[in-house]
Design an enzyme around this catalytic site. Structure first.
Site, short mmCIF file in Angstrom:
data_model
loop_
_atom_site.label_atom_id
_atom_site.label_comp_id
_atom_site.label_asym_id
_atom_site.label_seq_id
_atom_site.Cartn_x
_atom_site.Cartn_y
_atom_site.Cartn_z
N TYR A 231 0.84 -1.20 0.00
CA TYR A 231 0.00 0.00 0.00
C TYR A 231 0.88 1.25 0.00
O TYR A 231 2.10 1.17 -0.02
CB TYR A 231 -0.97 -0.04 1.18
CG TYR A 231 -1.98 -1.15 1.06
CD1 TYR A 231 -2.72 -1.32 -0.11
CD2 TYR A 231 -2.21 -2.06 2.09
CE1 TYR A 231 -3.65 -2.34 -0.25
CE2 TYR A 231 -3.14 -3.08 1.97
CZ TYR A 231 -3.85 -3.22 0.80
OH TYR A 231 -4.77 -4.24 0.66
N ARG B 37 2.91 -0.68 11.09
CA ARG B 37 3.01 -2.02 10.50
C ARG B 37 3.97 -1.93 9.32
O ARG B 37 3.69 -1.27 8.32
CB ARG B 37 1.66 -2.56 10.06
CG ARG B 37 1.72 -4.07 9.80
CD ARG B 37 0.37 -4.72 9.69
NE ARG B 37 0.49 -6.14 10.00
CZ ARG B 37 -0.44 -7.04 9.76
NH1 ARG B 37 -1.59 -6.67 9.20
NH2 ARG B 37 -0.27 -8.29 10.08
N ARG C 176 -5.82 -14.92 12.59
CA ARG C 176 -6.74 -15.98 12.19
C ARG C 176 -7.13 -16.86 13.37
O ARG C 176 -8.23 -17.41 13.42
CB ARG C 176 -6.11 -16.81 11.06
CG ARG C 176 -6.03 -16.07 9.74
CD ARG C 176 -5.25 -16.85 8.69
NE ARG C 176 -3.83 -16.89 8.96
CZ ARG C 176 -2.95 -17.59 8.25
NH1 ARG C 176 -3.36 -18.32 7.22
NH2 ARG C 176 -1.67 -17.56 8.55
N CYS D 253 -11.31 -17.21 5.54
CA CYS D 253 -10.87 -15.83 5.82
C CYS D 253 -10.38 -15.14 4.55
O CYS D 253 -11.16 -14.60 3.77
CB CYS D 253 -9.82 -15.83 6.92
SG CYS D 253 -8.48 -17.02 6.68
N GLN E 215 -13.66 -37.38 6.53
CA GLN E 215 -12.59 -36.99 5.61
C GLN E 215 -11.42 -36.30 6.32
O GLN E 215 -10.31 -36.26 5.79
CB GLN E 215 -13.14 -36.06 4.53
CG GLN E 215 -14.26 -36.64 3.69
CD GLN E 215 -13.79 -37.75 2.76
OE1 GLN E 215 -12.62 -37.82 2.42
NE2 GLN E 215 -14.71 -38.61 2.37
N LYS F 24 -0.07 -30.98 5.58
CA LYS F 24 -1.47 -30.89 5.99
C LYS F 24 -1.67 -31.35 7.43
O LYS F 24 -2.81 -31.53 7.88
CB LYS F 24 -2.34 -31.75 5.06
CG LYS F 24 -2.37 -31.31 3.60
CD LYS F 24 -3.14 -30.02 3.41
CE LYS F 24 -4.60 -30.14 3.76
NZ LYS F 24 -5.34 -31.06 2.89
#
Length: 642
Positions: free
Chosen positions: A171, A219, A316, A346, A416, A426
């Site tokens: 940004y 930041r 998160r 998210c 699953q 994973k």
């Protein structure tokens, strides 16, 4: 525990070291006002015990807006709504900050109706949705510093205890700092000192307008991980100038928005960017916030004890469980809903133009209407299948006071999820499975394993409510030779039922094919993927796809696309590619063509529904094979409806 100890940030004292960093939600109104939905979302995190909440990026002028549903702070008319928001955070003991942002060249004429601006006119950074950005004149740069300071003044009037300047993720402020974006040759470009000048002028301007005692967090980028980007050495240099200019805290993030590493998926190791915070911390005397896959309070504690950072951003993780801080304080770590860094609910939703959510927490953005309420009429709920949908429904229904009975035909719960955590990178999916198993024990849910539900059993149990979450079964394509002994389905391979030695051809183009291929490669097999489609992995999220394809190439896993399998033989398989047939020798063929719903019980239950007046619901893959987010959210909704 150091994570729970207070710390000073400028004139503020934080009650612990846990920070909720700014994360886009798209909960603001289309004209930039605070909404009730946004207030409920932030208030829930404040109730959960986090010390500092930094409200998501808020545009300091219309020309800098990067999202159609982004908070605005360019006019005093926004102050009343922002005050409601800050009050809702502070009344629960959290410190409220708000991030000030300008998109610069990363805006779009479709959002702002104005040509983007930046430090330089970048013809090699085209805006796909409008004209290329133009270079700011020095007078405009000064005006923008003033606009930031006016926004800071409004933030203080709105009751925010501090502001954060968004100086990373490509940004405007970051564009001035980065040699990748800044091609200027005047006092705002060229060397490091000139490139950090704009940021320092903004800080000085804010001090004059909002007060010299008003805390400022910055930041910053620790590393861009791209050519011509900011490096850690640049970051250390910048940190010294920012501290000297009056910043009270540095929030060390990573990466430009284009390279997708700023929200690292689970394939990245925990704490993957802590070393950047540590590098910056060693150059300054003000507090430093670390970010990057710190989703475990035990690991967060380790980072603090090793003095690699002073505070921990757990973004998160606070989506998945707003009450993470209070659970840590109570010693209820096993009750924390884990963030598995799947990015499905998210960042991927937000990037797709949807509101933020969470795979593991269906209540995100629905905090008011999704409160778990005790039932005034206890019902007997029979759940068929202990996959993600069934387990979430069981958890919520039990919390509401219903009698829950669960039957699962296999030897284990999880559906699953039991296979999802097996492939490389994973493993953290197992955290979610472990959480559900812990909650089912704690809530004393009646669980029957190795128990296949029939109509007779339903008649015997006489439930008030029946939930079918029977999942899905693998597709077996109609290929000659499909039933030969050298053929197995991917699910059996991942479950350890099918032992595979030697060379392998994996048939399929979607996630399960790619993950099975990686799993087999790690087991020492020579692996080839054969896909009917032109491209592979199209069901993966963009970040997942990029890193997955990169790993497949690094491992030299062979990929054949646009391929039609004509026949399977003991020695291999016959494939047609671009109209020409070719035979490939291989020891094993693995089928990874996806799933079909398991609906074997539905016809029988339709008869029972009316005879016994049972309310029947379906959730998860037995409706249609999708992903864990849909399954968990469906189970959560049904359990709240009962």
């Amino acid at each position: 525990m150091k994570l729970l100890t207070p710390i000073k940030l400028g004139t503020l004292e934080l009650k612990n070291r846990i920070v909720m960093p700014p994360m886009a939600t798209r909960f603001a109104s289309s004209d930039g006002h605070v909404t009730n939905r946004m207030i409920h979302y932030y208030e829930e995190r404040a109730k959960g015990g986090v010390a500092l909440i930094i409200v998501e990026f808020t545009a300091i002028e219309r020309r800098g807006k990067t999202s159609p549903f982004q908070l605005m702070i360019d006019d005093d008319k926004f102050i009343p709504g922002l005050k409601r928001l800050s009050n809702s955070i502070k009344k629960h003991g959290a410190v409220a900050a708000i991030q000030l942002q300008h998109g610069g060249v990363k805006t779009s004429v479709k959002v702002t109706q104005m040509q983007p601006v930046g430090p330089s006119a970048l013809t090699d950074f085209p805006d796909e949705m409008g004209p290329a950005p133009r270079s700011l004149m020095i007078r405009e740069i000064h005006d923008l510093a003033l606009a930031f300071s006016k926004a800071a003044r409004r933030a203080r009037e709105a009751g925010f205890d501090a502001i954060e300047l968004h100086g990373t993720h490509s940004y405007l402020i970051d564009q001035f700092i980065s040699p990748r974006f800044n091609r200027r040759t005047d006092i705002y470009g060229g060397n490091r000192e000139n490139r950090i000048r704009f940021a320092c002028e903004i800080i000085q301007c804010i001090k004059k307008k909002a007060g010299f005692d008003y805390p400022i967090i910055f930041r910053m980028t620790g590393d861009d991980y791209v050519e011509r980007g900011i490096t850690l050495e640049d970051a250390k240099f910048n940190a010294k100038f920012l501290e000297k200019s009056g910043v009270d805290c540095l929030h060390v993030s990573v990466g430009i928005s284009d390279n997708m590493v700023s929200t690292p998926p689970m394939s990245f190791q925990r704490g993957c960017f802590v070393h950047l915070a540590y590098g910056v911390k060693n150059t300054v005397n003000i507090p430093v916030i670390a970010v990057g896959r710190i989703n475990d309070p035990i690991f967060a504690e380790q980072v603090l004890k090793e003095k690699k950072a002073d505070l921990i951003a757990m973004g998160r993780s606070l989506l998945a469980d707003p009450y993470l801080p209070s659970k840590v304080k109570k010693g209820e770590i096993r009750d924390i809903v884990p963030c598995i860094a799947c990015n499905r609910g998210c960042i991927s939703r937000v990037k797709s133009g949807l509101t933020v959510s969470c795979l593991a927490n269906p209540a995100v953005g629905k905090e008011a209407e999704f409160k778990i309420k005790i039932t005034d009429k206890t019902k007997k709920l029979l759940i068929v299948g202990a996959g993600p949908a069934g387990m979430e429904a069981a958890r919520v229904a039990a919390l509401r006071g219903h009698k829950v009975i669960m039957h699962e035909k296999l030897d284990w719960v999880g559906g699953q999820l039991n296979l999802a955590w097996v492939p490389p990178y994973k493993g953290e999916v197992k955290m979610l499975l472990d959480y559900y198993q812990e909650q089912m024990k704690k809530l004393k849910i009646e669980l029957h394993l190795r128990s296949e539900v029939t109509s007779d059993l339903i008649k015997k149990l006489k439930p008030d409510v029946l939930l079918l979450s029977t999942g899905a079964i693998p597709i077996l394509p109609k290929i000659p030779g499909i039933h030969l002994g050298n053929v197995a389905v991917a699910h059996d391979v991942l479950a350890g039922k099918a032992k595979v030695m030697g060379s392998v051809f994996v048939l399929g183009s979607r996630r399960v094919a790619l993950e099975t291929a990686e799993y087999l490669f790690e087991n020492g097999n020579d692996v080839t993927i054969v896909a009917r489609a032109r491209d592979i992995g199209l069901d993966l999220l963009p970040r997942e796809h990029m890193f997955s394809i990169k790993r497949l190439k690094e491992k030299n896993i062979k990929i054949i696309t646009n391929a039609l399998v004509k026949e399977i033989q003991w020695q291999g398989l016959l494939i047609e590619i671009n109209g020409r047939e070719k035979f490939f020798n291989t020891d094993n063929i693995i089928i990874a063509w996806g799933l079909i719903p398991n609906q074997t019980l539905i016809k029988e239950i339709d008869k029972l529904r009316h005879e016994f007046k049972i309310d029947v619901y379906m959730a998860g893959d037995c409706i249609a094979p999708r992903n864990a987010l849909e399954a968990i959210h469906e189970g959560a909704w049904i359990a709240r409806e009962i």
